[in-house]
Enzyme design. Sequence first.
Site, PDB file in Angstrom:
ATOM      1  N   THR A   1       0.833  -0.923   0.284  1.00 26.79           N
ATOM      2  CA  THR A   1       0.149   0.172   0.042  1.00 26.79           C
ATOM      3  C   THR A   1       1.251   1.227   0.175  1.00 26.79           C
ATOM      4  O   THR A   1       1.705   0.935   0.227  1.00 26.79           O
ATOM      5  CB  THR A   1      -1.020   0.046   1.158  1.00 26.79           C
ATOM      6  OG1 THR A   1      -0.168  -0.488   2.095  1.00 26.79           O
ATOM      7  CG2 THR A   1      -1.445  -1.785   1.210  1.00 26.79           C
TER       8      THR A   1
ATOM      9  N   VAL B   1       0.921   4.156   1.427  1.00 26.12           N
ATOM     10  CA  VAL B   1       1.900   4.907   2.715  1.00 26.12           C
ATOM     11  C   VAL B   1       2.855   3.957   3.756  1.00 26.12           C
ATOM     12  O   VAL B   1       3.388   4.347   4.359  1.00 26.12           O
ATOM     13  CB  VAL B   1       0.123   5.584   3.044  1.00 26.12           C
ATOM     14  CG1 VAL B   1       1.100   5.946   4.600  1.00 26.12           C
ATOM     15  CG2 VAL B   1      -0.506   6.259   2.840  1.00 26.12           C
ATOM     16  N   CYS B   2       2.328   3.017   3.588  1.00 25.08           N
ATOM     17  CA  CYS B   2       3.256   2.142   3.859  1.00 25.08           C
ATOM     18  C   CYS B   2       4.342   1.729   3.072  1.00 25.08           C
ATOM     19  O   CYS B   2       5.350   1.140   3.568  1.00 25.08           O
ATOM     20  CB  CYS B   2       2.490   0.798   4.260  1.00 25.08           C
ATOM     21  SG  CYS B   2       0.606   0.310   5.004  1.00 25.08           S
ATOM     22  N   THR B   3       4.397   1.689   1.664  1.00 25.33           N
ATOM     23  CA  THR B   3       5.755   1.592   1.798  1.00 25.33           C
ATOM     24  C   THR B   3       6.226   2.142   1.254  1.00 25.33           C
ATOM     25  O   THR B   3       7.971   2.892   1.893  1.00 25.33           O
ATOM     26  CB  THR B   3       5.124   1.343  -0.405  1.00 25.33           C
ATOM     27  OG1 THR B   3       4.113   0.564  -0.267  1.00 25.33           O
ATOM     28  CG2 THR B   3       6.497   1.517  -0.583  1.00 25.33           C
TER      29      THR B   3
ATOM     30  N   LEU C   1       8.156   2.409   4.980  1.00 28.65           N
ATOM     31  CA  LEU C   1       9.194   1.362   4.859  1.00 28.65           C
ATOM     32  C   LEU C   1      10.374   2.349   4.342  1.00 28.65           C
ATOM     33  O   LEU C   1      11.716   1.897   4.781  1.00 28.65           O
ATOM     34  CB  LEU C   1       8.925   0.190   4.406  1.00 28.65           C
ATOM     35  CG  LEU C   1       8.069  -0.247   5.807  1.00 28.65           C
ATOM     36  CD1 LEU C   1       7.446  -1.422   5.710  1.00 28.65           C
ATOM     37  CD2 LEU C   1       7.971  -0.256   7.680  1.00 28.65           C
TER      38      LEU C   1
END
Length: 158
Positions: free
Chosen positions: A43, A45-47, A50
């Site tokens: 997704t 924002v997660c990408t 991280l």
Amino acid sequence: MPLSSGDTAPDFTLYDSDTQPFNLSDELSDGPVVLLFFPGAFTSVCTNELDTVGNDLGEYAGAQVVGVSTDSPFALAEFKKVHDFPFRLLSDHDGSVSADYGTKYDNDFTPMKLDRIAKRSAFVIDRDQNIRYAEVLDNAGEMPNLDAVKKTVGEVAA
């Protein structure tokens, strides 16, 4: 209810994207641990979160950074491979650790009832298993205050 600074971090064992066990209390013998709970692999924002942490990993010196999501270890392996994350990704596939840390969405999160999804959260845990920084976000579109996480790591690792 989410855990907060000053609480004792619940111990756990989860498997990473290489299906290797990660036991929190064992890992703390090497220094502090940063737990970054995230809602889902691949997704946006997660990408971004991280990737940002991976690019700045040297600023977390003295701490082991790990990402935690309810995705399977196999999905996390592909996510890690595609994005070349330089830290471990842990699978909390049944959501039990997310629940222990107070980071799990309830059934009202979406009309699809995605109740096992972890909220975006950041915890810094010192060698004595004390939580030194805690941030749990209800809005999955927001990122944790990574500068505050790094500052806490610097204080704990010193």
